[in-house]
Design an enzyme around this catalytic site. Structure first.
Site, PDB file in Angstrom:
ATOM      1  N   ASN A  21       0.872  -1.181   0.000  1.00  0.00           N
ATOM      2  CA  ASN A  21       0.000   0.000   0.000  1.00  0.00           C
ATOM      3  C   ASN A  21       0.910   1.232   0.000  1.00  0.00           C
ATOM      4  OD1 ASN A  21       0.632   0.726   2.769  1.00  0.00           O
ATOM      5  ND2 ASN A  21      -0.622  -1.035   3.335  1.00  0.00           N
ATOM      6  N   ASP A  67       1.558  -8.621   1.352  1.00  0.00           N
ATOM      7  CA  ASP A  67       2.398  -7.616   2.025  1.00  0.00           C
ATOM      8  C   ASP A  67       2.748  -8.097   3.439  1.00  0.00           C
ATOM      9  OD1 ASP A  67       3.644  -5.214   2.549  1.00  0.00           O
ATOM     10  OD2 ASP A  67       1.828  -4.002   2.542  1.00  0.00           O
TER      11      ASP A  67
HETATM   12  P1  ADP Z   1      -3.846  -6.210  -3.083  1.00  0.00           P
HETATM   13  O1  ADP Z   1      -4.049  -5.308  -1.895  1.00  0.00           O
HETATM   14  O2  ADP Z   1      -2.884  -5.616  -4.109  1.00  0.00           O
HETATM   15  O3  ADP Z   1      -5.121  -6.678  -3.683  1.00  0.00           O
HETATM   16  P2  ADP Z   1      -3.428  -8.767  -1.686  1.00  0.00           P
HETATM   17  O4  ADP Z   1      -2.243  -9.191  -0.917  1.00  0.00           O
HETATM   18  O5  ADP Z   1      -4.710  -8.584  -0.936  1.00  0.00           O
HETATM   19  O6  ADP Z   1      -2.996  -7.450  -2.501  1.00  0.00           O
HETATM   20  O7  ADP Z   1      -3.694  -9.833  -2.838  1.00  0.00           O
HETATM   21  C1  ADP Z   1      -2.942  -9.928  -4.017  1.00  0.00           C
HETATM   22  C2  ADP Z   1      -2.781 -11.394  -4.390  1.00  0.00           C
HETATM   23  O8  ADP Z   1      -1.744 -11.961  -3.597  1.00  0.00           O
HETATM   24  C3  ADP Z   1      -4.027 -12.264  -4.138  1.00  0.00           C
HETATM   25  O9  ADP Z   1      -4.182 -13.161  -5.246  1.00  0.00           O
HETATM   26  C4  ADP Z   1      -3.644 -13.045  -2.888  1.00  0.00           C
HETATM   27  O10 ADP Z   1      -4.299 -14.307  -2.821  1.00  0.00           O
HETATM   28  C5  ADP Z   1      -2.160 -13.229  -3.139  1.00  0.00           C
HETATM   29  N1  ADP Z   1      -1.315 -13.632  -2.000  1.00  0.00           N
HETATM   30  C6  ADP Z   1      -1.534 -13.530  -0.677  1.00  0.00           C
HETATM   31  N2  ADP Z   1      -0.492 -14.034   0.019  1.00  0.00           N
HETATM   32  C7  ADP Z   1       0.421 -14.465  -0.912  1.00  0.00           C
HETATM   33  C8  ADP Z   1       1.696 -15.103  -0.848  1.00  0.00           C
HETATM   34  N3  ADP Z   1       2.291 -15.399   0.318  1.00  0.00           N
HETATM   35  N4  ADP Z   1       2.330 -15.416  -2.029  1.00  0.00           N
HETATM   36  C9  ADP Z   1       1.767 -15.110  -3.216  1.00  0.00           C
HETATM   37  N5  ADP Z   1       0.574 -14.513  -3.344  1.00  0.00           N
HETATM   38  C10 ADP Z   1      -0.103 -14.193  -2.206  1.00  0.00           C
END
Ligand code: ADP
Length: 170
Positions: free
Chosen positions: A25, A35
């Site tokens: 963010n 994140d």
């Molecule tokens: P944003 O706020 O940009 O939408 P998110 O973290 O909520 O970011 O989600 C972005 C993508 O990352 C989603 O598909 C989520 O399932 C995925 N994600 C979450 N944790 C991990 C991880 N450890 N490795 C790879 N992808 C992840």
């Protein structure tokens, strides 16, 4: 130069690429989703370095070291929050991928791993986000990036299916 784009079902914090990308963010001070997972796996040094960066605008990117991660660098990029598609979301998402590829190239990264930026908490529709991600990375590679290998790391099978479809379609 040989370039390769592929997909992987898994956790990006375990990927030993030269750089992994964090769907951050604008504060760059950590959050949920990928994140939170990256900060937890990297350890407190990552947050300490992020505090020196003064945040980041949506669609831009900033680089830190990887600390306890297997990746050498983390490239932090705040994706757009989906607001129905009328607030330049597609353009800003493409800008995230372009900014990350440019920064990776500048730091001599040969391999880069991306999560599916904006398609989690930020609610960008996956079926629209995946083709934007693939087309933008392809354009960067075609334009002569020194990055040779890009992996889309997908945290669930539906996400991987969407990126595989996008890779097959364009
Ligand atoms: P944003 O706020 O940009 O939408 P998110 O973290 O909520 O970011 O989600 C972005 C993508 O990352 C989603 O598909 C989520 O399932 C995925 N994600 C979450 N944790 C991990 C991880 N450890 N490795 C790879 N992808 C992840």
């Amino acid at each position: 130069m040989s370039c390769l784009i592929d997909t992987l079902l898994g956790d990006i914090t375990r990927v030993a690429a030269d750089a992994i990308v964090n769907a951050a963010n604008c504060s760059l001070l950590g959050g949920g989703g990928v994140d939170g997972a990256i900060h937890a796996a990297a350890g407190p040094g990552l947050l300490a370095e992020c505090r020196t960066l003064n945040g980041c605008e949506t669609g831009q990117a900033k680089l830190t070291r990887g600390y306890d991660l297997p990746a050498r660098y983390v490239i932090h990029t705040p994706g757009p929050i989906w607001r129905g598609g009328v607030c330049r979301e597609a353009e800003l998402l493409a800008s995230c991928y372009r900014s990350c590829m440019a920064l990776a190239g500048r730091y001599g990264c040969k391999s880069v791993a991306f999560p599916s930026i904006s398609t989690g908490v930020y609610r960008f529709p996956l079926e629209q986000a995946a083709p934007i991600a693939v087309a933008t990375v392809r354009d960067c590679l075609a334009a002569g990036s020194c990055v040779e290998h890009v992996t889309f790391v997908c945290f669930s099978q539906p996400v991987k299916d969407a990126y595989d479809r996008a890779l097959g379609a364009c």
